[in-house]
Design an enzyme around this catalytic site. Structure first.
Site, PDB file in Angstrom:
ATOM      1  N   THR A 101      -5.712   9.799  -3.446  1.00 47.15           N
ATOM      2  CA  THR A 101      -6.396  10.736  -2.553  1.00 47.15           C
ATOM      3  C   THR A 101      -6.201  10.359  -1.086  1.00 47.15           C
ATOM      4  O   THR A 101      -5.961   9.189  -0.766  1.00 47.15           O
ATOM      5  CB  THR A 101      -7.904  10.722  -2.894  1.00 47.15           C
ATOM      6  OG1 THR A 101      -8.627  11.360  -1.842  1.00 47.15           O
ATOM      7  CG2 THR A 101      -8.464   9.308  -3.025  1.00 47.15           C
ATOM      8  N   ASP A 102      -6.370  11.345  -0.204  1.00 44.38           N
ATOM      9  CA  ASP A 102      -6.331  11.067   1.239  1.00 44.38           C
ATOM     10  C   ASP A 102      -7.564  10.286   1.684  1.00 44.38           C
ATOM     11  O   ASP A 102      -7.585   9.742   2.791  1.00 44.38           O
ATOM     12  CB  ASP A 102      -6.190  12.367   2.047  1.00 44.38           C
ATOM     13  CG  ASP A 102      -7.327  13.362   1.844  1.00 44.38           C
ATOM     14  OD1 ASP A 102      -8.233  13.098   1.020  1.00 44.38           O
ATOM     15  OD2 ASP A 102      -7.322  14.412   2.520  1.00 44.38           O
ATOM     16  N   GLU A 103      -8.601  10.234   0.825  1.00 45.63           N
ATOM     17  CA  GLU A 103      -9.852   9.600   1.253  1.00 45.63           C
ATOM     18  C   GLU A 103      -9.695   8.098   1.464  1.00 45.63           C
ATOM     19  O   GLU A 103     -10.531   7.469   2.111  1.00 45.63           O
ATOM     20  CB  GLU A 103     -10.976   9.920   0.261  1.00 45.63           C
ATOM     21  CG  GLU A 103     -11.140  11.420   0.120  1.00 45.63           C
ATOM     22  CD  GLU A 103     -12.400  11.872  -0.604  1.00 45.63           C
ATOM     23  OE1 GLU A 103     -13.400  11.139  -0.598  1.00 45.63           O
ATOM     24  OE2 GLU A 103     -12.367  12.980  -1.172  1.00 45.63           O
TER      25      GLU A 103
ATOM     26  N   TYR B  92     -16.361   5.736  -3.933  1.00 46.06           N
ATOM     27  CA  TYR B  92     -15.224   6.415  -4.593  1.00 46.06           C
ATOM     28  C   TYR B  92     -13.920   6.057  -3.886  1.00 46.06           C
ATOM     29  O   TYR B  92     -12.957   5.598  -4.531  1.00 46.06           O
ATOM     30  CB  TYR B  92     -15.439   7.937  -4.590  1.00 46.06           C
ATOM     31  CG  TYR B  92     -14.161   8.715  -4.850  1.00 46.06           C
ATOM     32  CD1 TYR B  92     -13.497   8.630  -6.068  1.00 46.06           C
ATOM     33  CD2 TYR B  92     -13.603   9.542  -3.859  1.00 46.06           C
ATOM     34  CE1 TYR B  92     -12.313   9.339  -6.297  1.00 46.06           C
ATOM     35  CE2 TYR B  92     -12.426  10.251  -4.083  1.00 46.06           C
ATOM     36  CZ  TYR B  92     -11.785  10.141  -5.307  1.00 46.06           C
ATOM     37  OH  TYR B  92     -10.615  10.830  -5.531  1.00 46.06           O
TER      38      TYR B  92
ATOM     39  N   LYS C 139     -10.589   3.956  -5.192  1.00 47.50           N
ATOM     40  CA  LYS C 139      -9.236   4.523  -5.249  1.00 47.50           C
ATOM     41  C   LYS C 139      -8.279   3.686  -4.390  1.00 47.50           C
ATOM     42  O   LYS C 139      -7.125   3.448  -4.777  1.00 47.50           O
ATOM     43  CB  LYS C 139      -9.225   5.981  -4.776  1.00 47.50           C
ATOM     44  CG  LYS C 139      -9.875   6.965  -5.714  1.00 47.50           C
ATOM     45  CD  LYS C 139      -9.186   7.095  -7.068  1.00 47.50           C
ATOM     46  CE  LYS C 139      -7.811   7.735  -7.002  1.00 47.50           C
ATOM     47  NZ  LYS C 139      -7.264   7.998  -8.356  1.00 47.50           N
TER      48      LYS C 139
HETATM   49  P1  NAD Z   1     -11.893  14.937 -12.670  1.00 42.74           P
HETATM   50  O1  NAD Z   1     -13.115  14.142 -12.421  1.00 42.74           O
HETATM   51  O2  NAD Z   1     -12.000  16.428 -12.776  1.00 42.74           O
HETATM   52  O3  NAD Z   1     -11.155  14.440 -14.004  1.00 42.74           O
HETATM   53  C1  NAD Z   1     -11.023  13.095 -14.329  1.00 42.74           C
HETATM   54  C2  NAD Z   1     -10.610  12.994 -15.793  1.00 42.74           C
HETATM   55  O4  NAD Z   1     -10.428  11.596 -16.114  1.00 42.74           O
HETATM   56  C3  NAD Z   1     -11.655  13.540 -16.763  1.00 42.74           C
HETATM   57  O5  NAD Z   1     -11.039  14.349 -17.735  1.00 42.74           O
HETATM   58  C4  NAD Z   1     -12.259  12.296 -17.396  1.00 42.74           C
HETATM   59  O6  NAD Z   1     -12.728  12.505 -18.721  1.00 42.74           O
HETATM   60  C5  NAD Z   1     -11.086  11.332 -17.352  1.00 42.74           C
HETATM   61  N1  NAD Z   1     -11.498   9.926 -17.357  1.00 42.74           N
HETATM   62  C6  NAD Z   1     -12.453   9.349 -16.593  1.00 42.74           C
HETATM   63  N2  NAD Z   1     -12.555   8.029 -16.892  1.00 42.74           N
HETATM   64  C7  NAD Z   1     -11.620   7.777 -17.836  1.00 42.74           C
HETATM   65  C8  NAD Z   1     -11.210   6.603 -18.529  1.00 42.74           C
HETATM   66  N3  NAD Z   1     -11.805   5.437 -18.301  1.00 42.74           N
HETATM   67  N4  NAD Z   1     -10.200   6.684 -19.432  1.00 42.74           N
HETATM   68  C9  NAD Z   1      -9.606   7.893 -19.677  1.00 42.74           C
HETATM   69  N5  NAD Z   1      -9.950   9.022 -19.067  1.00 42.74           N
HETATM   70  C10 NAD Z   1     -10.943   8.975 -18.142  1.00 42.74           C
HETATM   71  O7  NAD Z   1     -10.890  14.530 -11.497  1.00 42.74           O
HETATM   72  P2  NAD Z   1      -9.772  15.408 -10.768  1.00 42.74           P
HETATM   73  O8  NAD Z   1     -10.381  16.137  -9.639  1.00 42.74           O
HETATM   74  O9  NAD Z   1      -8.984  16.142 -11.779  1.00 42.74           O
HETATM   75  O10 NAD Z   1      -8.878  14.241 -10.137  1.00 42.74           O
HETATM   76  C11 NAD Z   1      -7.805  13.664 -10.879  1.00 42.74           C
HETATM   77  C12 NAD Z   1      -7.175  12.559 -10.036  1.00 42.74           C
HETATM   78  O11 NAD Z   1      -6.728  13.099  -8.785  1.00 42.74           O
HETATM   79  C13 NAD Z   1      -8.143  11.430  -9.689  1.00 42.74           C
HETATM   80  O12 NAD Z   1      -7.441  10.213  -9.768  1.00 42.74           O
HETATM   81  C14 NAD Z   1      -8.564  11.731  -8.250  1.00 42.74           C
HETATM   82  O13 NAD Z   1      -8.877  10.551  -7.560  1.00 42.74           O
HETATM   83  C15 NAD Z   1      -7.282  12.359  -7.714  1.00 42.74           C
HETATM   84  N6  NAD Z   1      -7.472  13.324  -6.610  1.00 42.74           N
HETATM   85  C16 NAD Z   1      -8.383  14.329  -6.709  1.00 42.74           C
HETATM   86  C17 NAD Z   1      -8.493  15.256  -5.660  1.00 42.74           C
HETATM   87  C18 NAD Z   1      -9.453  16.417  -5.753  1.00 42.74           C
HETATM   88  O14 NAD Z   1      -9.616  17.152  -4.764  1.00 42.74           O
HETATM   89  N7  NAD Z   1     -10.092  16.681  -6.885  1.00 42.74           N
HETATM   90  C19 NAD Z   1      -7.693  15.132  -4.526  1.00 42.74           C
HETATM   91  C20 NAD Z   1      -6.763  14.083  -4.469  1.00 42.74           C
HETATM   92  C21 NAD Z   1      -6.659  13.180  -5.521  1.00 42.74           C
HETATM   93  P1  TYD Z   2     -16.488  17.547  -2.368  1.00 47.16           P
HETATM   94  O1  TYD Z   2     -16.036  18.790  -3.048  1.00 47.16           O
HETATM   95  O2  TYD Z   2     -17.545  16.718  -3.021  1.00 47.16           O
HETATM   96  O3  TYD Z   2     -15.184  16.701  -2.045  1.00 47.16           O
HETATM   97  P2  TYD Z   2     -15.015  15.336  -1.129  1.00 47.16           P
HETATM   98  O4  TYD Z   2     -16.337  14.779  -0.817  1.00 47.16           O
HETATM   99  O5  TYD Z   2     -14.216  14.483  -2.051  1.00 47.16           O
HETATM  100  O6  TYD Z   2     -14.259  15.799   0.082  1.00 47.16           O
HETATM  101  O7  TYD Z   2     -17.024  17.945  -0.932  1.00 47.16           O
HETATM  102  C1  TYD Z   2     -16.208  18.617   0.015  1.00 47.16           C
HETATM  103  C2  TYD Z   2     -16.986  18.717   1.300  1.00 47.16           C
HETATM  104  O8  TYD Z   2     -18.096  19.601   1.088  1.00 47.16           O
HETATM  105  C3  TYD Z   2     -17.561  17.398   1.742  1.00 47.16           C
HETATM  106  O9  TYD Z   2     -17.520  17.342   3.187  1.00 47.16           O
HETATM  107  C4  TYD Z   2     -19.022  17.464   1.277  1.00 47.16           C
HETATM  108  C5  TYD Z   2     -19.339  18.938   1.362  1.00 47.16           C
HETATM  109  N1  TYD Z   2     -20.313  19.440   0.390  1.00 47.16           N
HETATM  110  C6  TYD Z   2     -21.400  20.216   0.813  1.00 47.16           C
HETATM  111  O10 TYD Z   2     -21.576  20.489   2.027  1.00 47.16           O
HETATM  112  N2  TYD Z   2     -22.283  20.667  -0.121  1.00 47.16           N
HETATM  113  C7  TYD Z   2     -22.140  20.393  -1.443  1.00 47.16           C
HETATM  114  O11 TYD Z   2     -23.006  20.815  -2.263  1.00 47.16           O
HETATM  115  C8  TYD Z   2     -21.012  19.613  -1.880  1.00 47.16           C
HETATM  116  C9  TYD Z   2     -20.810  19.290  -3.340  1.00 47.16           C
HETATM  117  C10 TYD Z   2     -20.120  19.166  -0.928  1.00 47.16           C
END
Ligand code: NAD
Ligand code: TYD
Length: 356
Positions: free
Chosen positions: A132-134, A158, A162
């Site tokens: 992630t960019d975070e 988080y 990561k």
């Molecule tokens: P998510 O939380 O929707 O899904 C995570 C999945 O991993 C789930 O299906 C969960 O059951 C599985 N999981 C959790 N712990 C596990 C373990 N110990 N063993 C096996 N499986 C396990 O997450 P997402 O949003 O789909 O993100 C997927 C990846 O992409 C993550 O690594 C996250 O850090 C990265 N990412 C997410 C975003 C975003 O905006 N959602 C952006 C950039 C990177």
């Molecule tokens: P989120 O979807 O949790 O992603 P991340 O924190 O990983 O960027 O949140 C996106 C942005 O939205 C973040 O600045 C927090 C804000 N946010 C709200 O303002 N209200 C909400 O209920 C949630 C879940 C997030």
């Protein structure tokens, strides 16, 4: 054959669906099915022999070693993680366990497997780490977007977990020669997104007549990317990414949260007007800010474009319209997530929990 971890989550499920639709190469999908894992998102693959689902933990070294030995994947694409910042504030244990310890054990199992492979499989093998960019921390309003050389300054449990996993992946390359590539992506949105994250939460709450909780002043900036564009970037990096490199993935779409919420309200006003004729924007409610809330993320994705020719296919306008429409078209998926019935769905569909 490839091995995907976390393929029942939001991005992983989109990746598996697109991979099988576009490519056809079989996928072993290892997912623990935490609250965020939802096999209902993969319902269209039921009976498809190219999708082998295994319920299990990436930290279970024996299980992972067995899967690698049995299926001999040519690549591992590692999505599995605890991914919600707010949950990591309430309790970080699972984040440390899965994102750090789990990634470490996965790397070790993969190293053992890869090290024993004959050529040419050994040279062709890839471990792609999805991050992630975070990890880069928070940007000042006028600072340039994150490049791959930006220092790691994670601020939430988080993002710290990561960042640690990114370091482990890097070290396993430099120390052990494991053929890794890492992607650092901005905020994703799209189908099958669990409604605890901003965009799906706002859509679902709006339709349910509930408040739309905007943290603080709503002026925190995120750089949104349609999930299928993230998946196409991962496929591109898996194919041609340079070993040991990291690639930033982003949508060139910085927006303050309040603007995102207003856009969603505007789309819902058009596509599913409220019965009373008022705008959904009336449901916007400012609530207490998140502790340690990062002010701004922005991704400079020029390396990926320059080296691998990747560009997002969707603009935010097209992607968010598709997303809102998807949630309107899939009330059962939303209903099952909210009621928790998606967890029983596995048993109902497959008989034994987790065995698909
Ligand atoms: P998510 O939380 O929707 O899904 C995570 C999945 O991993 C789930 O299906 C969960 O059951 C599985 N999981 C959790 N712990 C596990 C373990 N110990 N063993 C096996 N499986 C396990 O997450 P997402 O949003 O789909 O993100 C997927 C990846 O992409 C993550 O690594 C996250 O850090 C990265 N990412 C997410 C975003 C975003 O905006 N959602 C952006 C950039 C990177
Ligand atoms: P989120 O979807 O949790 O992603 P991340 O924190 O990983 O960027 O949140 C996106 C942005 O939205 C973040 O600045 C927090 C804000 N946010 C709200 O303002 N209200 C909400 O209920 C949630 C879940 C997030």
């Amino acid at each position: 054959m490839i091995l995907v971890t976390g393929g029942a989550g939001f991005i992983g499920a989109n990746f598996v669906l697109d991979w099988l639709a576009l490519n056809g190469e079989p996928v072993v999908n290892l997912d623990k099915l935490t609250y965020a894992g939802n096999l209902e998102s993969l319902a269209s693959l039921q009976g498809d022999a190219r999708h082998i689902f295994v319920q299990g933990d990436i930290g279970d070294s024996a299980l992972v070693a067995g899967l690698l030995a049995t299926h001999r994947p040519r690549a591992v694409v590692h999505f599995a993680a605890e991914s919600h910042v707010d949950r990591s504030i309430h309790g970080a244990e699972d984040f440390i366990q899965t994102n750090i310890v789990g990634t470490f054990r996965l790397l070790e199992a993969v190293r053992g497997h890869w090290g024993a492979l004959p050529e040419p499989e050994r040279t062709g093998f890839r471990f792609l780490h999805v991050s992630t960019d975070e990890v880069y921390g928070s940007l000042a309003p006028d600072a340039p977007a994150f490049t791959e050389t930006h220092g790691f300054e994670p601020n939430s449990p988080y993002s710290a977990s990561k960042a640690a996993s990114d370091h482990l992946v890097r070290a396993w390359h430099h120390t052990h020669g494991l053929p890794v590539v890492t992607t650092n992506c901005s905020n994703n949105y799209g189908p099958y997104h669990f409604p605890e994250k901003l965009i799906p939460l706002m859509i679902v709450n709006a339709l349910a007549g509930k408040p739309l909780p905007v943290y603080g002043d709503g002026m925190q900036v995120r750089d949104w990317l349609y999930v299928k564009d993230h998946c196409s970037a991962i496929r591109r990096v898996l194919q041609d990414g340079r070993l040991g490199e990291t690639y930033n993935v982003g949508g060139w779409n910085e927006q303050p949260n309040i603007e995102i919420v207003r856009i969603i309200c505007g789309l819902l006003d058009e596509l599913r007007p409220r019965a009373d004729g008022a705008s959904y924007a009336q449901q916007i409610t400012y609530v207490k800010d998140r502790p340690g809330h990062d002010r701004r993320y922005a991704i400079d994705a020029r390396k990926l474009e320059r080296e691998l020719g990747w560009k997002p296919a969707e603009t935010f306008a097209t992607g968010i319209r598709k997303t809102v429409q998807w949630y309107l078209d899939h009330p059962e998926w939303v209903e099952n997530v909210q009621s928790g019935n998606y967890r029983q769905w596995v048993q109902a569909q497959y008989g034994t929990p987790g065995a698909a």
